[in-house]
Every structure is written in C-alpha cells, then in structure tokens.
Design a protein around this motif. Structure first.
Motif, PDB file in Angstrom:
ATOM      1  N   PRO A  36       0.718  -1.335   0.148  1.00  0.00           N
ATOM      2  CA  PRO A  36      -0.076   0.086   0.168  1.00  0.00           C
ATOM      3  C   PRO A  36       0.801   1.308  -0.011  1.00  0.00           C
ATOM      4  CG  PRO A  36      -0.895  -1.563   1.434  1.00  0.00           C
ATOM      5  CD  PRO A  36       0.525  -2.094   1.107  1.00  0.00           C
ATOM      6  N   ARG A  37       2.003   1.395   0.780  1.00  0.00           N
ATOM      7  CA  ARG A  37       2.831   2.358   0.550  1.00  0.00           C
ATOM      8  C   ARG A  37       3.367   2.721  -0.620  1.00  0.00           C
ATOM      9  NH1 ARG A  37       5.194   5.859   4.446  1.00  0.00           N
ATOM     10  NH2 ARG A  37       7.252   6.861   3.626  1.00  0.00           N
TER      11      ARG A  37
ATOM     12  N   VAL B  47      -3.331  12.231  -0.699  1.00  0.00           N
ATOM     13  CA  VAL B  47      -2.471  11.210  -0.478  1.00  0.00           C
ATOM     14  C   VAL B  47      -1.373  11.301   0.651  1.00  0.00           C
ATOM     15  CG1 VAL B  47      -0.871   9.837  -1.688  1.00  0.00           C
ATOM     16  CG2 VAL B  47      -2.882  10.658  -2.895  1.00  0.00           C
TER      17      VAL B  47
ATOM     18  N   SER C 139      -5.730   1.953  -9.358  1.00  0.00           N
ATOM     19  CA  SER C 139      -4.796   2.437  -8.381  1.00  0.00           C
ATOM     20  C   SER C 139      -5.832   3.071  -7.085  1.00  0.00           C
ATOM     21  CB  SER C 139      -3.965   3.528  -8.598  1.00  0.00           C
ATOM     22  OG  SER C 139      -2.917   3.793  -7.709  1.00  0.00           O
ATOM     23  N   LEU C 140      -5.406   3.980  -6.697  1.00  0.00           N
ATOM     24  CA  LEU C 140      -6.328   4.589  -5.315  1.00  0.00           C
ATOM     25  C   LEU C 140      -7.348   5.709  -5.724  1.00  0.00           C
ATOM     26  CD1 LEU C 140      -3.156   4.848  -3.320  1.00  0.00           C
ATOM     27  CD2 LEU C 140      -4.903   3.050  -2.901  1.00  0.00           C
TER      28      LEU C 140
ATOM     29  N   ARG D 117      -2.868  10.557   3.914  1.00  0.00           N
ATOM     30  CA  ARG D 117      -3.140   9.045   4.426  1.00  0.00           C
ATOM     31  C   ARG D 117      -2.182   8.241   4.100  1.00  0.00           C
ATOM     32  NH1 ARG D 117      -7.561   6.789   0.182  1.00  0.00           N
ATOM     33  NH2 ARG D 117      -6.397   5.100   0.409  1.00  0.00           N
ATOM     34  N   LEU D 118      -1.044   8.793   3.657  1.00  0.00           N
ATOM     35  CA  LEU D 118       0.062   7.805   3.406  1.00  0.00           C
ATOM     36  C   LEU D 118       0.574   6.848   4.500  1.00  0.00           C
ATOM     37  CD1 LEU D 118       2.229   7.661   1.354  1.00  0.00           C
ATOM     38  CD2 LEU D 118       3.615   9.142   2.635  1.00  0.00           C
TER      39      LEU D 118
ATOM     40  N   GLU E 100       2.105   1.930  -3.386  1.00  0.00           N
ATOM     41  CA  GLU E 100       1.056   2.305  -4.212  1.00  0.00           C
ATOM     42  C   GLU E 100       0.821   3.877  -3.854  1.00  0.00           C
ATOM     43  OE1 GLU E 100      -0.269   0.049  -6.620  1.00  0.00           O
ATOM     44  OE2 GLU E 100      -1.100   1.866  -7.557  1.00  0.00           O
ATOM     45  N   HIS E 101       0.657   4.395  -2.832  1.00  0.00           N
ATOM     46  CA  HIS E 101       0.479   5.785  -2.458  1.00  0.00           C
ATOM     47  C   HIS E 101       1.651   6.640  -3.080  1.00  0.00           C
ATOM     48  CE1 HIS E 101      -2.587   4.134   0.135  1.00  0.00           C
ATOM     49  NE2 HIS E 101      -2.853   5.419   0.485  1.00  0.00           N
TER      50      HIS E 101
ATOM     51  N   LEU F  49       1.547   9.407  -5.927  1.00  0.00           N
ATOM     52  CA  LEU F  49       1.712  10.754  -5.344  1.00  0.00           C
ATOM     53  C   LEU F  49       2.847  11.257  -6.628  1.00  0.00           C
ATOM     54  CD1 LEU F  49       1.651  12.809  -2.979  1.00  0.00           C
ATOM     55  CD2 LEU F  49       3.348  11.455  -2.186  1.00  0.00           C
TER      56      LEU F  49
END
Lengths: 370, 194
Positions: free
Chosen positions: A97-98, A279, A241-242, A282-283, A100-101, A105
C-alpha cells in the motif's frame, strides 16, 4: 511581372520547423498558405524516433525502466508507472500500500510539473512571457522534490517492478506539503495573468475547435478530449490504483477550442494539488518493496495497461513469450494521437494561430516519435 | 551482432482460444468463417477477423458493442510465430471496456483493410505499422513513411530485420568496428548480467 498573374493569389508552401522554437521539439509542419491563411498543414514527424519499441525487445524488464523515462520526458513518472503496472499485471505481482500511495503521489506531482510547463509554454507562445517565468519558478519546487527522492530532476528511474528505488527521505512529506501550499496560492495568479488576459482569450477562443465526435475518431485523449466536453478521464473511467478512494473532479470544458483545452489544464492543476494533499494525509507506513526475482520471467501472454498521463491515455502493450525480455512492447503515446489532427485543427485559421494550436495540444515530440 | 544473439525463444502463439462465444452469435452468423475468434476478456470483447474484412467488421461493431460513444485508442502490429497480427483498440467513454479487434496475416504477403476513412486517428498508426512490419494497408489515403525516412529499406520491427550498418544515415560506430581499440580488451559476450 507577368500580366496574367496580376490580381490573383498563389499558394505558398512554408516549412515550419523542425527548428522552430514554438513547435515544442523537432516537429516540421509543411504548411500550404494562401496569404496568411492555412490551407493545409502536414506534420512531418520522426526526427526523434529512437526505436523505443525495438530496444525493449533486447532488454529485460528491469533494464527497460530507465528507457521509459525518455520518450515523454515531461511525464517520466507516469511512463514508468504504466510500464511497471503492465509487467506486474503480467507477472501477478502485488505491491505494498505504501508503494502504491507513493507512485500515485509521484504521478500527480509529475502532472503538476507538466501542466506548469504547459502553462509557461502556452504563455510564451501567445506572447505572454511573464507567466512563463512564474510557472518555471513553481515547477522548480516540484523538481526539487523529485531530485530529493530520486536524485534526478527530469528522468527519474525511480519505480521498480514490485516497488520503488527507495522510500521517501525524512522530511520529504513536510517539504511536499509546503510546496503544495506555495503552489496553491499561485495558481490563481496564473489565471489572472494568462487565462483571464483579454489578449490571450482573443488568441485562443474559437481557434482550433473540434467537435467531440471528431475528437473521439481521431483518438484525442486527456485534457484535449475533455476540452471537447467528453468526461473521459481514466482515473475515473478505469478507476485504477487508489483513484476511486480519492476526492477529485474530472474537469470538462465544452468549447473544443484552444481556450477550453487551456482551461481544463488550469482546473486540473487545482485538482492535482487536492489529490496530492489527500494522499499525503493518508500515506501509510510500511515497506515499499516486495521481493521480485532479479531475473524476472513472466508467463507467456499479453496485457494492455493504461493510465491517465498529463497528456492523455498512455498505454503500454506488452507481449511476453515466457522469457525475461518482452517479445513485443508498444506504446500508445497520447501526443502521437493529439498531434495527428493538426491539419483538421488549423485549416482555415491564420498562420499565427498554428502556434497557439500546437501549444494547446501540449505535445512532447519525444512522445510522438518514441 | 546476429551471431552473438541468444537463441530466440519461440514466439507467443497467436490466439490460444479459438471459437466464438455465444454472446457474439449474431456477428458470427453475419461474417461466417471470416470471424475467426470472439471472446470476452477481463478488459472487454476481443475479436479476430479476416484481414480483408477488418473495416467491414468494425463497421458492424458500431451497431453492437461500439454503438455507444467510443474512443479510437490504438493500432499496432505484432509478429507472432507463424503470422503477423494487427491489433486495434477502442474504448468506451462511459465505463472501462476496451474492444480489441485483431487480424492475422501470413508473413510473406501481409495485407489488411484500412480503418483510416472511418477513424481518421488510424491514419498515422497504420502508416507506422506498415513501414515497421511491411504490411500493405489497402484503402489508406496516404501511405508515405511516417517515422522512418523516405526510402528506408527493410521493416525494423520484424524479428529477422538486420540493421543496415552501412546505411548512409548512420555514423560509423567505433565500438562495433574495432572494439579492442575502444575498450582495450575483447568485448564480453552479450546477455551476461551484472
């Protein structure tokens, strides 16, 4: 003078480029002019053709990432992202997840940097030099962030299959917040300098207009297509993605002309700042890399992966034969399709409007020629 | 260079899944044997048609799966083991659905029917795959070279393409001509990994 020619006009063929500064790279347009009117415009491309697709067949997946930076050099993070997404989809790799963030970004920061450069170039092409300097000043804030995280200012080579080159350095997030605050306060300033400038509006309103139906048949994408009133943004259409979890607006303008394309990008600057802030807020913590074999072999098969780059639909078509190199790789380059209707956009306009039309499609010739 | 090349693995076979899925029965009825395959993938429908009927087939699709507003996305060529393939992609505007249309051609005399009249966006990519793979595109209004210079010999994206080292556009490469002088030692074999 020949008596018979008096009072008639001749058509004149003029070469615009390949060294013309306002063609944004090495683009040559063979213009047929009747006086100052454009009768037809025939773009001649290929000056920057560098066999990106053939090179991919000789390099393994890991090695090719640094090449992806080099065709659309203003959206390098997006190019890397779509390539590693395609490889990961073929190989069935899930990233953390990190990671992807951070990738998202980087893509949005890259969109900001690219749109800022567009703003400056559009201004300078239509005679407004001030905004060019301002936009480059603000673009520097983002390039500094990229330099800090990847060591490079333009061609980052930052993404890896299964992760990233490195995690964010300490203090980077705070610096990014500060850069967004600085940028947010200045976007309005660009609009007052350029988008609301009467001369600029006169140079762009109604110029290079195209209908939505034609734009779709030409393969227009990105801000150019959204400027024709088509809400086609892969961040929403595909929801990759997100993006489905983030709050942002798909910017659409109705005119289909240079001004509409410009206004889409102007609004997208604000939306991208919004996305970056969300982003950052919520990273998640954690690892950025998953283990991937050094010599990655993927199963035979093929995949077409696409993302919304600053210029439009950026697609990566990857065919694998089970070895560690792609059997065939093809880029669906947005600039290639955004430049193709140039003749349709310019026909009947003044020659001076060509410059505004080319600038408003925001092409990168490296992306056109690949 | 060719003697250094590692043995090429077999090319990925064209389409592993032959046959027509029931959802496309109407198209199969209309095109008969000329619709080679029609299946549903995670991305959207995927068709393989006879190259001569490509334009007709896409025109027929505009009454079924492409009836909604759609974007002309892309066209490109791929060399398979026994055939050349062209791949056209269309994307619906309203939701994620990519419609793929393929055509397979023999490697010796490949020809395909152009979509350039229906989709002007197809003009450039068709010119590109025509010069890169040596595919004849019938019904295309303008078949000049696009990325390659006029008069370029050969089709660079074919697997058997040999780079013309004596081409007038290419500067002599000292590394290739006398590697020992440039490197100070014999070059290492290609394909070795660090």
């Amino acid at each position: 003078m020949n008596e018979a020619n008096v009072g008639t006009t001749d058509q004149l063929i003029v070469n615009m480029g390949p060294q013309h500064p306002s063609t944004h790279g090495v683009l040559r347009v063979a213009l047929t002019l009747d006086g100052e009117r454009v009768v037809s415009a025939d773009p001649d491309i290929g000056y920057l053709h560098s066999s990106m697709e053939k090179i991919a067949e000789r390099l393994d997946y890991r090695q090719y990432i640094s090449y992806t930076d080099r065709f659309d050099y203003l959206g390098a993070m997006c190019n890397e992202w779509v390539f590693v997404r395609a490889v990961e989809r073929l190989a069935g790799i899930e990233v953390t997840p990190r990671c992807e963030h951070i990738r998202l970004l980087m893509a949005e920061l890259n969109r900001l940097a690219s749109h800022l450069l567009y703003f400056g170039a559009m201004g300078i092409d239509t005679g407004a030099t001030t905004v060019f300097l301002y936009c480059f000043r603000e673009r520097e804030l983002i390039l500094d962030l990229f330099e800090w995280v990847s060591g490079q200012r333009l061609l980052y080579n930052f993404l890896r299959v299964g992760g990233l080159r490195n995690d964010l350095p300490d203090g980077w997030v705070e610096q990014c917040h500060a850069a967004m605050d600085a940028l947010a306060s200045r976007v309005d300033e660009y609009d007052t300098l350029l988008s609301e400038n009467r001369i600029f509006i006169a140079r762009t309103r109604g110029i290079g207009a195209i209908t939505a139906e034609e734009a779709l048949a030409y393969g227009f994408s990105g801000p150019c297509l959204r400027g024709c009133g088509v809400p086609y943004d892969l961040r929403r259409v595909d929801g990759y993605s997100l993006y489905p979890e983030l709050d942002f607006e798909v910017c659409v303008e109705e005119g289909g002309d240079c001004l509409s394309r410009h206004m889409v990008r102007s609004r997208e600057l604000r939306e991208s700042i919004k996305i970056v802030r969300q982003v950052l807020a919520r990273l998640p913590e954690g690892e950025v890399n998953v283990p991937v074999p050094r010599r990655l072999k993927v199963e035979p098969g093929e995949v077409y992966e696409r993302i919304e780059s600053p210029r439009g639909e950026l697609g990566c078509y990857l065919v694998s034969d089970g070895s560690d190199k792609p059997w065939r790789m093809h880029w669906r380059a947005p600039s290639f399709y955004n430049l193709a209707p140039l003749d349709r956009l310019c026909r009947g306009h003044w020659m001076a409007d060509m410059v505004a039309v080319i600038a408003s499609t925001d092409i990168v010739l490296g992306d056109v020629d690949r | 260079m060719p003697e250094q090349e590692a043995p090429q693995p077999a090319a990925p076979e064209a389409e592993r899944v032959p046959g027509i899925e029931p959802a496309f029965a109407a198209l199969a009825e209309r095109f008969g044997d000329e619709l080679v395959a029609a299946r549903k993938t995670a991305d959207g429908p995927d068709f393989t048609v006879a190259p001569a009927r490509l334009a007709d087939f896409v025109a027929a699709l505009r009454e079924s799966v492409l009836a909604e507003p759609h974007l002309f996305v892309d066209a490109c060529g791929v060399e398979r083991e026994t055939a050349l393939e062209v791949v056209y992609r269309f994307s619906l505007v309203s939701r994620r659905e990519i419609v793929t249309v393929r055509a397979h051609m023999p490697k010796d005399k490949p020809a395909v029917a152009s979509l350039a009249v229906m989709y002007p966006g197809a003009r450039w990519p068709e010119r590109e795959y025509a010069e890169m793979f040596g595919i004849t595109v019938t019904g295309h209004p303008d078949m000049r070279h696009l990325l390659l210079p006029e008069g370029w010999v050969g089709h660079p994206l074919r697997k058997d393409y040999v780079y013309p080292l004596d081409h007038p556009y290419l500067a002599p490469d000292p590394l290739r001509e006398d590697p020992v002088r440039v490197l100070g030692h014999a070059p290492e074999g290609e394909g070795e990994e660090s």
